[in-house]
Design a protein around this motif. Structure first.
Motif, mmCIF file in Angstrom:
data_model
loop_
_atom_site.group_PDB
_atom_site.id
_atom_site.type_symbol
_atom_site.label_atom_id
_atom_site.label_comp_id
_atom_site.label_asym_id
_atom_site.label_seq_id
_atom_site.Cartn_x
_atom_site.Cartn_y
_atom_site.Cartn_z
ATOM 1 N N ILE A 57 0.840 -1.202 0.000
ATOM 2 C CA ILE A 57 0.000 0.000 0.000
ATOM 3 C C ILE A 57 0.875 1.252 0.000
ATOM 4 O O ILE A 57 0.626 2.208 -0.750
ATOM 5 N N GLU A 58 1.920 1.235 0.807
ATOM 6 C CA GLU A 58 2.837 2.375 0.849
ATOM 7 C C GLU A 58 3.529 2.578 -0.488
ATOM 8 O O GLU A 58 3.716 3.717 -0.937
ATOM 9 N N HIS A 59 3.906 1.470 -1.144
ATOM 10 C CA HIS A 59 4.548 1.580 -2.455
ATOM 11 C C HIS A 59 3.587 2.118 -3.505
ATOM 12 O O HIS A 59 4.005 2.865 -4.412
ATOM 13 N N ALA A 60 2.320 1.736 -3.432
ATOM 14 C CA ALA A 60 1.338 2.282 -4.377
ATOM 15 C C ALA A 60 1.292 3.801 -4.242
ATOM 16 O O ALA A 60 1.314 4.531 -5.252
ATOM 17 N N ARG A 61 1.241 4.279 -3.021
ATOM 18 C CA ARG A 61 1.195 5.727 -2.798
ATOM 19 C C ARG A 61 2.520 6.398 -3.173
ATOM 20 O O ARG A 61 2.530 7.509 -3.707
ATOM 21 N N ALA A 62 3.627 5.721 -2.892
ATOM 22 C CA ALA A 62 4.937 6.273 -3.260
ATOM 23 C C ALA A 62 5.075 6.361 -4.781
ATOM 24 O O ALA A 62 5.674 7.314 -5.297
ATOM 25 N N TRP A 63 4.509 5.395 -5.508
ATOM 26 C CA TRP A 63 4.522 5.453 -6.973
ATOM 27 C C TRP A 63 3.760 6.689 -7.456
ATOM 28 O O TRP A 63 4.221 7.396 -8.345
ATOM 29 N N VAL A 64 2.618 6.945 -6.852
ATOM 30 C CA VAL A 64 1.828 8.125 -7.221
ATOM 31 C C VAL A 64 2.654 9.390 -7.029
ATOM 32 O O VAL A 64 2.611 10.301 -7.860
ATOM 33 N N ARG A 65 3.427 9.441 -5.959
ATOM 34 C CA ARG A 65 4.253 10.624 -5.668
ATOM 35 C C ARG A 65 5.541 10.657 -6.497
ATOM 36 O O ARG A 65 6.310 11.616 -6.386
#
Length: 171
Positions: A57-65
């Protein structure tokens, strides 16, 4: 099977011949991450020492950023799915939801997988006789989180893929 046999061009980015903008792809990833995070506690209560679903989940959000590459987010999603394999019930479905969220960076259509598995997790965690109601509540919560820019796209996708997603989007 949560992906259709024929890819919907609305979930393929413009640079790959589809119609999905990068901005909407990012919104799909954030929504999927929210869906997965909403049920993450069902996994973490069963496997408190396993960080893989939370990391997906954190990586999904980090990808967005723009902080991680697509391959890193996809790999984290795969690791979350690995965390699910030896489990059953709500914990398993919650880990799969996180895995699907991580995979959205690679294939935008995984957004519905994150949502569907989260609904399955909510159903599995509900007391006997209350699973359908719990699933409808989770589905409605997810719909309430949808950004307006992608709302109609996701709702149409739910309608089109409901049958291959265990009919969880009847809410």
């Amino acid at each position: 099977m949560i992906l259709p046999k024929v890819r919907d061009p609305r979930f393929v980015t413009i640079r790959r011949g589809g119609t999905l903008t990068d901005a909407d792809h990012r919104l799909l990833a954030l929504w999927a991450a929210s869906c997965a995070e909403h049920v993450l506690g069902l996994f973490e209560s069963a496997q408190p020492g396993d960080p893989r679903p939370r990391q997906a989940i954190e990586h999904a959000r980090a990808w967005v950023r723009g902080e991680v590459k697509m391959m890193q987010a996809r790999a984290a999603g795969g690791h979350a799915m690995g965390a699910a394999r030896d489990l059953s019930g709500a914990a398993r479905h919650a880990a799969y939801a996180a895995g699907q969220a991580g995979a959205v960076a690679h294939v935008a259509a995984h957004e519905l997988g994150a949502a569907a598995y989260a609904i399955k997790a909510a159903r599995a965690a509900a007391p006997e006789g209350e699973s359908e109601a719990a699933g409808r509540l989770e589905c409605q919560w997810q719909r309430d989180q949808l950004p307006e820019a992608i709302r109609e796209l996701v709702l149409d996708d739910q309608r089109l893929r409901n049958d291959i997603c265990w009919s969880v989007f009847d809410c």
